[in-house]
Each structure stands twice: as C-alpha cells, then as structure tokens.
Design an enzyme around this catalytic site. Structure first.
Site, mmCIF file in Angstrom:
data_model
loop_
_atom_site.group_PDB
_atom_site.id
_atom_site.type_symbol
_atom_site.label_atom_id
_atom_site.label_comp_id
_atom_site.label_asym_id
_atom_site.label_seq_id
_atom_site.Cartn_x
_atom_site.Cartn_y
_atom_site.Cartn_z
ATOM 1 N N LYS A 4 3.665 9.496 -37.795
ATOM 2 C CA LYS A 4 2.440 10.037 -38.501
ATOM 3 C C LYS A 4 2.211 11.537 -38.419
ATOM 4 C CE LYS A 4 -1.164 7.969 -39.441
ATOM 5 N NZ LYS A 4 -1.716 7.703 -40.586
ATOM 6 N N ALA B 176 -1.902 2.795 -43.490
ATOM 7 C CA ALA B 176 -0.571 3.330 -42.431
ATOM 8 C C ALA B 176 0.161 2.169 -41.952
ATOM 9 C CB ALA B 176 -1.262 4.243 -41.411
ATOM 10 N N THR C 223 0.577 0.633 -38.786
ATOM 11 C CA THR C 223 -0.077 0.841 -37.459
ATOM 12 C C THR C 223 0.447 -0.169 -36.486
ATOM 13 O OG1 THR C 223 -1.779 -0.630 -38.258
ATOM 14 C CG2 THR C 223 -2.160 1.731 -38.639
ATOM 15 N N THR D 204 -4.016 10.196 -36.392
ATOM 16 C CA THR D 204 -4.171 9.557 -35.272
ATOM 17 C C THR D 204 -3.903 10.332 -33.904
ATOM 18 O OG1 THR D 204 -3.186 7.585 -33.787
ATOM 19 C CG2 THR D 204 -1.439 8.967 -35.328
ATOM 20 N N ASP D 205 -4.469 9.706 -32.724
ATOM 21 C CA ASP D 205 -4.236 10.452 -31.339
ATOM 22 C C ASP D 205 -2.961 10.071 -31.163
ATOM 23 O OD1 ASP D 205 -4.955 7.514 -31.452
ATOM 24 O OD2 ASP D 205 -5.573 7.913 -29.307
ATOM 25 N N ASP E 171 2.294 -0.617 -55.802
ATOM 26 C CA ASP E 171 3.577 -0.274 -54.790
ATOM 27 C C ASP E 171 3.254 1.272 -54.403
ATOM 28 O OD1 ASP E 171 5.701 0.266 -53.363
ATOM 29 O OD2 ASP E 171 7.218 -0.500 -54.921
ATOM 30 N N TYR F 110 5.611 5.261 -34.009
ATOM 31 C CA TYR F 110 4.128 5.465 -34.940
ATOM 32 C C TYR F 110 3.607 6.857 -34.998
ATOM 33 C CZ TYR F 110 -0.664 4.985 -35.803
ATOM 34 O OH TYR F 110 -1.798 5.305 -36.298
ATOM 35 N N GLY G 217 -8.746 -2.740 -45.907
ATOM 36 C CA GLY G 217 -8.592 -1.891 -44.636
ATOM 37 C C GLY G 217 -9.787 -1.683 -43.727
#
Length: 292
Positions: free
Chosen positions: A136, A67, A69, A108-109, A43, A132, A17
C-alpha cells in the site's frame, strides 16, 4: 469551492466494496454522475482495456477503493498484493494524468509501524511491518512519483458500515451465539464509519484538495473497546474478555498503535470528524436496525 453537480465519476469497487458502495451513494446525493464498477466488470490490471474504457467515458473523477486487504494471506501472496495495491494505482494514475481526471486513491494505517504514542500525521515517518502495508505504501509513493498534481490519497482505518460484512457485524453475530468473547486489547486505532468517510471525501473534493490526507472518525479505541461498545449498544448479553495480541498469533504483524490525526483535513475543509462512538450508534440503529 468546486461544484460537483453534473460531474462524472468512475468508482472502482463501487458495486461490491464496503467503502465503494457507500461512496457511490454519497456521490449521487451530491449530484455526481456515477459509474460503479466491480472486478467482474473489468480486469483491473489490463491497462489497455482500462485506458479504452476511460477514453470512452471521460470521467472527471476516478476513485480507487480496490485493494488486496487480506492482511495475513498477503504474506504468502505477495505478487497479487503487489499487483492490486501497487501496480493498479500506478496504472490509474497514468490514465488520470493522460485524461486530466482527478484520481482519489484510498490507503491505510498499516503503512506505519505502530511505535508512535500520539496520532500519526501525514508527515510522520512510514515503516510498514507487513506485505499489505508495504504494498500500500509503494502504491502511494509510485503515484506521487508520476508527477501529476491532481491526485488525492486518503489514508483511513478500521472501516465499518452498511452493505458488506465487517468487524462490528461479525462481533455482534458471535456475541449472540456465545456467552463470552476474547478480543485483542493492545492494538489501538481509529474506527471509521464508511458513510462519514464518504462525506468527508466529498468535502475534500469540494475544496479541490490534492496530496495526502488522513480521514477517520475522531477518538481512538482498541479492538476490545470497539467490540464492547457495539455489544453494549446492541443490548446483547455477552462478556468481552481483553486479551493480548500474543494470544492470537497472526502471520502478518499489525501496528499496535495506528491512530490517525485529521488536523490537516479539518484545516482544509473546516469539518471536524465526529466521534466514532456516535457513528457506531448510527450504524447499529439505522443500518443494522433489523438485525439487532
């Protein structure tokens, strides 16, 4: 202050990542024993095998940088987005509670609708406008509903940094190939350098912080301003044309303003996040030096 040396951390997303790889490196520098994982190692939705793994390793910290994304794709792939962004964090929360480990989960924003005209604090009303963002936010809410105190949720945004392709790197590639680029100017956010995000995360660990925190670099920018700064710093001769979001219709709605306020982080750690422009120069001249 918590002493991190000798502690053990499992980092989901730590092998591949954008954030996970840098976070693994930063934790190692602080004396933490790290076990970075990629999706090839496990998994992420198989609770039984995950539980067995954590029982075997007995980590002090569990970091979730995984995530779904792909913001536009999530509109059509709601189930997969929900599984990775909502179900997985809850599974990890239950495991952390059972083994008395600290869970650090990144959000996240996109949980905001972008209608603010000043930076969002941790207490501001959430109102995601995309699958999304909604998945989240559900991940955050369900984690907190577990009723386990030792959970740290970090909201961040607009990541760039080493190890993996990101917006800045893509823009520089396009700028070398073209005379001009058209970049959206009416979306404003908080560009964030992953090594800084990782360092600031460690500061929260040392402070034994729990709950929700915003961590981004200071300042704000539109995508157009970020692209222009990167192109100019790299010395590439390419004209950047500002265009409205309407010029590039997307399946998922983006918040037009999602700058995050980091006052709570500073009050807790005593650290002031540095400006994104300064961080961008580090990225260009140190991390991408051979590619400029």
């Amino acid at each position: 202050m918590i002493e991190l040396k000798g502690k053990k951390a499992v980092i989901l997303g730590g092998r591949t990542g954008l954030l996970g790889q840098t976070l693994t490196e930063t934790l190692r520098k602080n004396g933490v024993i790290t076990i970075p994982l990629s999706r090839n190692d496990f998994d992420p939705l198989e609770e039984q095998s995950l539980t067995a793994f954590f029982e075997r390793e007995e980590p002090d910290f569990i970091f979730n940088t995984i995530a779904y994304t792909m913001v536009d794709q999530a509109e059509d792939d709601k189930n997969k987005a929900h599984l990775l962004n909502t179900t997985l964090p809850v599974i990890l929360g239950r495991i952390a509670k059972k083994h008395e480990a600290k869970l650090i989960h990144f959000s996240t924003d996109f949980i905001f609708d972008g209608k603010n005209d000043s930076p969002y604090t941790e207490k501001d009303k959430t109102n995601p406008k995309s699958v999304y963002g909604a998945t989240k936010l559900a991940g955050e809410e369900k984690l907190l509903a577990i009723g386990y105190e030792n959970i740290l949720i970090i909201r961040t945004a607009w990541l760039f940094g080493p190890y993996k392709t990101n917006f800045v790197q893509k823009i520089l590639k396009f700028a070398r190939e073209r005379d001009s680029l058209s970049i959206v100017h009416d979306q404003t956010g908080s560009p964030t350098y992953t090594p800084d995000l990782s360092e600031y995360t460690v500061e929260l660990l040392k402070s034994d912080a729990n709950g929700i925190f915003n961590i981004v670099n200071s300042g704000k920018a539109s995508w157009c301003e970020l692209a222009t700064e990167a192109i100019n710093c790299a010395g590439i001769n390419c004209l950047v044309n500002p265009v409205p979001t309407s010029s590039y219709p997307t399946k998922a709605a983006r918040p037009s303003y999602s700058v995050l306020d980091t006052s709570k982080f500073t009050e807790t750690t005593g650290v002031n996040p540095r400006p994104w422009v300064q961080a961008l120069r580090d990225y260009l001249y140190n991390d991408l030096n051979n590619d400029l």
